[in-house]
Design an enzyme around this catalytic site. Structure first.
Site, PDB file in Angstrom:
ATOM      1  N   GLU A  71       0.845  -1.215   0.000  1.00  0.00           N
ATOM      2  CA  GLU A  71       0.000   0.000   0.000  1.00  0.00           C
ATOM      3  C   GLU A  71       0.872   1.253   0.000  1.00  0.00           C
ATOM      4  O   GLU A  71       1.715   1.429   0.887  1.00  0.00           O
ATOM      5  CB  GLU A  71      -0.923  -0.028   1.227  1.00  0.00           C
ATOM      6  CG  GLU A  71      -2.020   1.014   1.133  1.00  0.00           C
ATOM      7  CD  GLU A  71      -3.012   0.895   2.281  1.00  0.00           C
ATOM      8  OE1 GLU A  71      -3.290  -0.232   2.747  1.00  0.00           O
ATOM      9  OE2 GLU A  71      -3.504   1.954   2.722  1.00  0.00           O
ATOM     10  N   LYS A  96      -7.662  -1.778  10.989  1.00  0.00           N
ATOM     11  CA  LYS A  96      -6.972  -2.126   9.737  1.00  0.00           C
ATOM     12  C   LYS A  96      -5.757  -1.206   9.566  1.00  0.00           C
ATOM     13  O   LYS A  96      -4.688  -1.634   9.143  1.00  0.00           O
ATOM     14  CB  LYS A  96      -7.939  -1.994   8.559  1.00  0.00           C
ATOM     15  CG  LYS A  96      -7.389  -2.450   7.234  1.00  0.00           C
ATOM     16  CD  LYS A  96      -6.621  -1.388   6.483  1.00  0.00           C
ATOM     17  CE  LYS A  96      -6.120  -1.909   5.149  1.00  0.00           C
ATOM     18  NZ  LYS A  96      -5.240  -0.963   4.462  1.00  0.00           N
ATOM     19  N   ASP A  99       4.227 -15.189  11.242  1.00  0.00           N
ATOM     20  CA  ASP A  99       2.957 -15.686  10.719  1.00  0.00           C
ATOM     21  C   ASP A  99       1.891 -14.593  10.858  1.00  0.00           C
ATOM     22  O   ASP A  99       1.295 -14.422  11.924  1.00  0.00           O
ATOM     23  CB  ASP A  99       2.576 -16.939  11.519  1.00  0.00           C
ATOM     24  CG  ASP A  99       1.309 -17.603  11.012  1.00  0.00           C
ATOM     25  OD1 ASP A  99       0.533 -16.937  10.316  1.00  0.00           O
ATOM     26  OD2 ASP A  99       1.101 -18.783  11.339  1.00  0.00           O
ATOM     27  N   HIS A 130      -2.792  10.153   0.779  1.00  0.00           N
ATOM     28  CA  HIS A 130      -2.969   8.876   0.084  1.00  0.00           C
ATOM     29  C   HIS A 130      -2.777   9.029  -1.409  1.00  0.00           C
ATOM     30  O   HIS A 130      -2.047   8.300  -2.051  1.00  0.00           O
ATOM     31  CB  HIS A 130      -4.412   8.388   0.332  1.00  0.00           C
ATOM     32  CG  HIS A 130      -4.473   7.196   1.208  1.00  0.00           C
ATOM     33  ND1 HIS A 130      -5.097   6.049   0.848  1.00  0.00           N
ATOM     34  CD2 HIS A 130      -3.980   6.978   2.438  1.00  0.00           C
ATOM     35  CE1 HIS A 130      -4.996   5.177   1.812  1.00  0.00           C
ATOM     36  NE2 HIS A 130      -4.331   5.723   2.793  1.00  0.00           N
TER      37      HIS A 130
HETATM   38  C1  MEV Z   1      -5.929   2.693   5.072  1.00  0.00           C
HETATM   39  O1  MEV Z   1      -5.085   1.629   4.697  1.00  0.00           O
HETATM   40  C2  MEV Z   1      -6.025   2.768   6.574  1.00  0.00           C
HETATM   41  C3  MEV Z   1      -6.993   3.824   7.095  1.00  0.00           C
HETATM   42  O2  MEV Z   1      -8.284   3.634   6.521  1.00  0.00           O
HETATM   43  C4  MEV Z   1      -7.052   3.643   8.593  1.00  0.00           C
HETATM   44  C5  MEV Z   1      -8.116   4.483   9.289  1.00  0.00           C
HETATM   45  O3  MEV Z   1      -9.125   4.836   8.665  1.00  0.00           O
HETATM   46  O4  MEV Z   1      -7.917   4.733  10.485  1.00  0.00           O
HETATM   47  C6  MEV Z   1      -6.559   5.207   6.715  1.00  0.00           C
END
Ligand code: MEV
Length: 432
Positions: free
Chosen positions: A85, A273, A289, A386
């Site tokens: 990413e 995530k 792992d 991003h």
């Molecule tokens: C993107 O990989 C992760 C985010 O969505 C985490 C979040 O929203 O806190 C930016």
């Protein structure tokens, strides 16, 4: 119409590639070239990779990057990260730099206990089973003394074996719930070997004493809530004056963002995530792992009955404090650690950490990643950073030349990146 294949695992690597290319790709010649192009030119290195799993055709590359300037418990670390990413490593570096100027991260190992279970069914009297278990407990341990010998010498081994009555959850269901100290090893093979031996002793002794026990399975648990590390960062409110926002305002929004993740599972999953962006990148780089870590961490995020945020924040007096607790069963010996050349290098970059040190570093990576995400989310929004990082992917997808890429990266420095805007700008350059 595709046909089943017989004896595929016995085919030579070349024949396997041919078979897949011929039967399952549109352009077999190109597929074959692609699979072979990703082989390592050093046949020894390639062999190592071929032998990790069955039916290896080729290698699958992911970027291996580093994020420098992580001050953890007073020591500076460079974090190796394996991830696809685009914005993750940049975000890690930014968060590391932010906390470097504010005292860095502090960590605590809360526990290092690993878990394994022998699952079995028994229909007789509970008291009888309990006294039978107490009778054979020493023998259970003695019968694995060969397996545990070297771990014991180093200070690890079996920590406890407990008979658990699970009949409230499932009729006639019991467990030997066992805990282990596996030191710098993740310990899966060690634990599973002990458990299978426990099961044999249990079955043998039960048969000898006329007790009817049916063992279903013996396996470690990837839920390790007592193999836990805490990482935290704190600073004064004044030090939080960032991105043109006051410390008061920033921390209020930041704490609200965490409160939302604590109350809403939809948001919590995305929030966590983001944490796992940092955790997984390090777990992969160090050959651990990641499926086990992912499963265990998300179970931990649900430990209070509903899925919730892994991170926490508070303001006490003038201090802002931000922390995470993560269950992490990691190894720095065994497994891939001495086999995969890039894993060896990653561990060397990390200064050959113990499993505990790696737990600390990985937890910090998760915390830092969450800080970077929330910082953007509650100030500029996530897309600015991003899409800047994603610009290169878009330009590559659109077939931009090196010169065009250079020109457009400069062009988009102060503009919003999106698919249409990049397409238009590239077309304009091409038109001259
Ligand atoms: C993107 O990989 C992760 C985010 O969505 C985490 C979040 O929203 O806190 C930016």
């Amino acid at each position: 119409m595709h046909q089943p294949v017989v004896g595929f695992s016995k085919f030579s690597k070349e024949d396997k590639i041919d078979w897949v290319a011929q039967n399952y790709t549109k352009d077999p010649k190109n597929a074959k070239i692609l699979l072979e192009r990703y082989w390592n030119s050093d046949s020894k290195v390639q062999k190592v990779h071929d032998e990790f799993i069955e039916n290896t055709l080729s290698n699958y590359y992911l970027p291996f990057a580093v994020a420098p300037n992580f001050l953890i418990d007073g020591n500076l670390h460079v974090l190796p990260m394996v991830i696809e990413e685009s914005s993750v490593v940049a975000a890690a570096g930014k968060a590391a730099k932010f906390w470097l100027d504010r005292g860095g991260f502090k960590t605590t190992i809360v526990g290092t206990e690993k878990v394994g279970q022998v699952h079995f069914f028994y229909t007789g009297q509970k008291e009888k089973l309990q006294s039978f278990f107490l009778d054979i407990k020493n023998e259970l341990i003695e019968n694995v003394s060969d397996i545990t010998q070297s771990m014991r010498k180093r200070g690890g081994g079996i920590s406890s074996i407990e008979l658990r009555d699970k009949t409230g959850e499932l009729a006639n269901y019991y467990q030997l719930h066992c805990t282990f100290e596996t030191l710098d090893a993740m310990g899966a093979n060690f634990i599973n070997s002990c458990l299978e031996e426990f099961a044999k002793t249990l079955e043998r002794q039960a048969a000898a004493q006329g007790i009817e026990i049916e063992v279903t399975m013996s396996i470690l648990s990837n839920y390790v809530p007592n193999c836990l590390v805490r990482a935290e960062a704190s600073c004064s409110m004044e030090q939080l004056n960032i991105d043109g926002v006051s410390g008061q305002e920033f921390s209020k929004k930041f704490i609200n963002a965490i409160a939302i993740a604590k109350s809403d599972p939809h948001r919590a999953v995305t929030h966590n995530k983001g944490v796992m962006n940092g955790v997984d990148a390090l777990v992969l780089a160090t050959g651990n792992d990641f499926r086990a870590v992912e499963a265990g961490v998300h179970a931990y995020a649900s430990k209070d009955g509903s899925y919730s945020s892994l991170t926490h924040a508070e303001i006490r007096g003038d201090q802002f404090r931000f922390w995470i607790e993560l269950p992490l069963a990691l190894g720095t010996v065994g497994g891939l650690t001495s086999l995969h050349p890039m894993v060896k290098l990653a561990l060397e970059i990390l200064q050959k950490p113990s499993a505990e040190q790696l737990m600390r570093i990985v937890a910090v990576a998760g915390l830092a990643q969450n800080f970077a995400a929330l910082r953007s989310l509650v100030t500029t929004g996530i897309q600015k950073g991003h899409m800047k990082m994603h610009l290169m992917n878009l330009l590559n997808q659109m077939g931009a030349s090196e010169l065009e890429k250079k020109e457009l990266i400069t062009y988009f420095k102060d503009k919003t990146v999106n698919n249409a805007a990049v397409k238009e700008a590239l077309q304009n350059i091409k038109k001259g």
